[in-house]
Motif scaffolding. Structure first.
Motif, PDB file in Angstrom:
ATOM      1  N   ARG A 223      -6.523   6.365  -5.449  1.00  0.00           N
ATOM      2  CA  ARG A 223      -6.670   7.782  -5.782  1.00  0.00           C
ATOM      3  C   ARG A 223      -8.002   8.033  -6.484  1.00  0.00           C
ATOM      4  O   ARG A 223      -8.637   9.066  -6.261  1.00  0.00           O
ATOM      5  N   GLU A 224      -8.402   7.103  -7.337  1.00  0.00           N
ATOM      6  CA  GLU A 224      -9.668   7.265  -8.059  1.00  0.00           C
ATOM      7  C   GLU A 224     -10.839   7.398  -7.099  1.00  0.00           C
ATOM      8  O   GLU A 224     -11.692   8.283  -7.245  1.00  0.00           O
ATOM      9  N   LEU A 236     -11.727  14.465   4.056  1.00  0.00           N
ATOM     10  CA  LEU A 236     -10.675  13.572   4.538  1.00  0.00           C
ATOM     11  C   LEU A 236     -11.033  12.141   4.171  1.00  0.00           C
ATOM     12  O   LEU A 236     -12.212  11.769   4.191  1.00  0.00           O
ATOM     13  N   VAL A 237     -10.021  11.342   3.866  1.00  0.00           N
ATOM     14  CA  VAL A 237     -10.224   9.914   3.682  1.00  0.00           C
ATOM     15  C   VAL A 237      -9.218   9.172   4.542  1.00  0.00           C
ATOM     16  O   VAL A 237      -8.056   9.579   4.652  1.00  0.00           O
ATOM     17  N   ALA A 238      -9.665   8.096   5.152  1.00  0.00           N
ATOM     18  CA  ALA A 238      -8.794   7.270   5.988  1.00  0.00           C
ATOM     19  C   ALA A 238      -8.400   6.027   5.215  1.00  0.00           C
ATOM     20  O   ALA A 238      -9.235   5.416   4.534  1.00  0.00           O
ATOM     21  N   THR A 239      -7.129   5.648   5.325  1.00  0.00           N
ATOM     22  CA  THR A 239      -6.630   4.526   4.551  1.00  0.00           C
ATOM     23  C   THR A 239      -5.659   3.678   5.364  1.00  0.00           C
ATOM     24  O   THR A 239      -4.907   4.202   6.188  1.00  0.00           O
ATOM     25  N   THR A 240      -5.696   2.385   5.110  1.00  0.00           N
ATOM     26  CA  THR A 240      -4.706   1.475   5.689  1.00  0.00           C
ATOM     27  C   THR A 240      -3.542   1.271   4.714  1.00  0.00           C
ATOM     28  O   THR A 240      -2.613   0.536   5.021  1.00  0.00           O
ATOM     29  N   SER A 241      -3.614   1.917   3.564  1.00  0.00           N
ATOM     30  CA  SER A 241      -2.537   1.858   2.564  1.00  0.00           C
ATOM     31  C   SER A 241      -1.918   3.246   2.441  1.00  0.00           C
ATOM     32  O   SER A 241      -1.897   3.845   1.357  1.00  0.00           O
ATOM     33  N   PHE A 242      -1.414   3.760   3.541  1.00  0.00           N
ATOM     34  CA  PHE A 242      -1.044   5.165   3.608  1.00  0.00           C
ATOM     35  C   PHE A 242       0.082   5.513   2.631  1.00  0.00           C
ATOM     36  O   PHE A 242      -0.025   6.477   1.871  1.00  0.00           O
ATOM     37  N   LYS A 244       1.136   4.008  -0.098  1.00  0.00           N
ATOM     38  CA  LYS A 244       0.699   3.840  -1.486  1.00  0.00           C
ATOM     39  C   LYS A 244      -0.197   4.992  -1.917  1.00  0.00           C
ATOM     40  O   LYS A 244       0.014   5.594  -2.977  1.00  0.00           O
ATOM     41  N   LEU A 245      -1.198   5.317  -1.108  1.00  0.00           N
ATOM     42  CA  LEU A 245      -2.144   6.358  -1.507  1.00  0.00           C
ATOM     43  C   LEU A 245      -1.490   7.733  -1.476  1.00  0.00           C
ATOM     44  O   LEU A 245      -1.776   8.586  -2.330  1.00  0.00           O
ATOM     45  N   GLU A 248       0.337   8.058  -4.696  1.00  0.00           N
ATOM     46  CA  GLU A 248      -0.581   8.267  -5.822  1.00  0.00           C
ATOM     47  C   GLU A 248      -1.106   9.701  -5.857  1.00  0.00           C
ATOM     48  O   GLU A 248      -1.207  10.305  -6.931  1.00  0.00           O
ATOM     49  N   LEU A 249      -1.443  10.241  -4.682  1.00  0.00           N
ATOM     50  CA  LEU A 249      -1.968  11.609  -4.648  1.00  0.00           C
ATOM     51  C   LEU A 249      -0.892  12.615  -5.035  1.00  0.00           C
ATOM     52  O   LEU A 249      -1.167  13.593  -5.746  1.00  0.00           O
ATOM     53  N   LYS A 250       0.328  12.384  -4.579  1.00  0.00           N
ATOM     54  CA  LYS A 250       1.422  13.306  -4.930  1.00  0.00           C
ATOM     55  C   LYS A 250       1.710  13.253  -6.420  1.00  0.00           C
ATOM     56  O   LYS A 250       1.926  14.289  -7.066  1.00  0.00           O
TER      57      LYS A 250
END
Length: 256
Positions: A223-224, A236-242, A244-245, A248-250
């Protein structure tokens, strides 16, 4: 006004290769999981088989995905369909009998989620083997039913130009370097999206290049980092830790 209210909105998430943190990447289970978790954007990779069938694969060689030292680009679709892609080094024996999806199968799944956007990367290995026109036309043909949901992207600038010539699909260019030359090329291309790995960005808080495009920053895992990128102009950000991230954002949104 509080500092949190002055902060820019956090970027939207792209599930990079589906929910690839929990399932073998670029597979239907990975895509379905991301959609079930509420992904509004997903990303996956496309290669061509020897008989010109677009399929979801990042690596042309099957070693990492299937433990088989063989090129998928040299195999006909009926041969590739017999192979399980379970990422044995990463998941050991957690999964079995997961196959390589065709692009048509992925498009059908996307069609059941019409509000979701798919970022589809045309891989350079296939472009080198089969040629730009063949690959782009094959991919665009399959995507016609869901073209409004799609963004076709590539590191190959010629391929991105060609998509614009033969399709109404939105386009994105994946930067191999964050440089002045890349900025000039972006201004000439005017893509809908610019994509860049966050590790390639210059280590400053400077704003990302301004233009008519939207920025997608790839391989973000915290999130940081997402918040820092939002402050620089990333949408937009792309992540392989969908999962988890997303959590964190919620959680951060609830505290704000």
């Amino acid at each position: 006004m509080s500092a949190s209210r002055l902060s820019p909105p956090l970027p939207d998430l792209i599930a990079q290769r589906g929910n690839s943190g929990e399932y073998p990447e670029n597979t239907l289970p990975a895509l379905r999981s991301a959609l079930e978790l509420g992904a509004r954007h997903v990303a996956f990779d496309v290669q061509l088989t020897a008989d010109r069938q677009p399929v979801l694969l990042n690596d042309s060689n099957l070693k990492r995905m299937a433990g088989l030292d063989r090129s998928a680009l040299e195999m006909a679709w009926h041969q590739l369909a017999e192979i399980s892609v379970t990422e044995p080094d990463r998941f050991q024996r957690q999964f079995n009998d997961i196959g390589v999806p065709t692009l048509a199968q992925a498009a059908m799944l996307m069609g059941t989620h019409p509000s979701v956007t798919a970022f589809i990367e045309i891989k350079r290995a296939s472009l080198r083997v089969f040629g730009t026109d063949v690959v782009v036309r094959k991919v665009c043909e399959v995507l016609k039913p869901i073209v409004r949901q799609c963004v076709l992207v590539s590191r190959d600038l010629t391929a991105v130009h060609h998509v614009r010539q033969v399709s109404s699909c939105r386009i994105g260019w994946i930067l191999s370097e964050y440089s002045n030359l890349s900025a000039l090329k972006s201004e000439a291309l005017v893509p809908d999206y610019l994509l860049c790995d966050h590790e390639l960005l210059t280590p400053t808080n400077a704003q990302l290049w301004r233009g008519p495009w939207r920025w997608v920053i790839q391989n973000v895992s915290s999130r940081e980092t997402a918040a820092q990128l939002a402050a620089r102009g990333a949408k937009l950000v792309a992540t392989t830790s969908f999962r988890k991230l997303l959590r964190e954002l919620k959680a951060g949104a609830e505290r704000a």
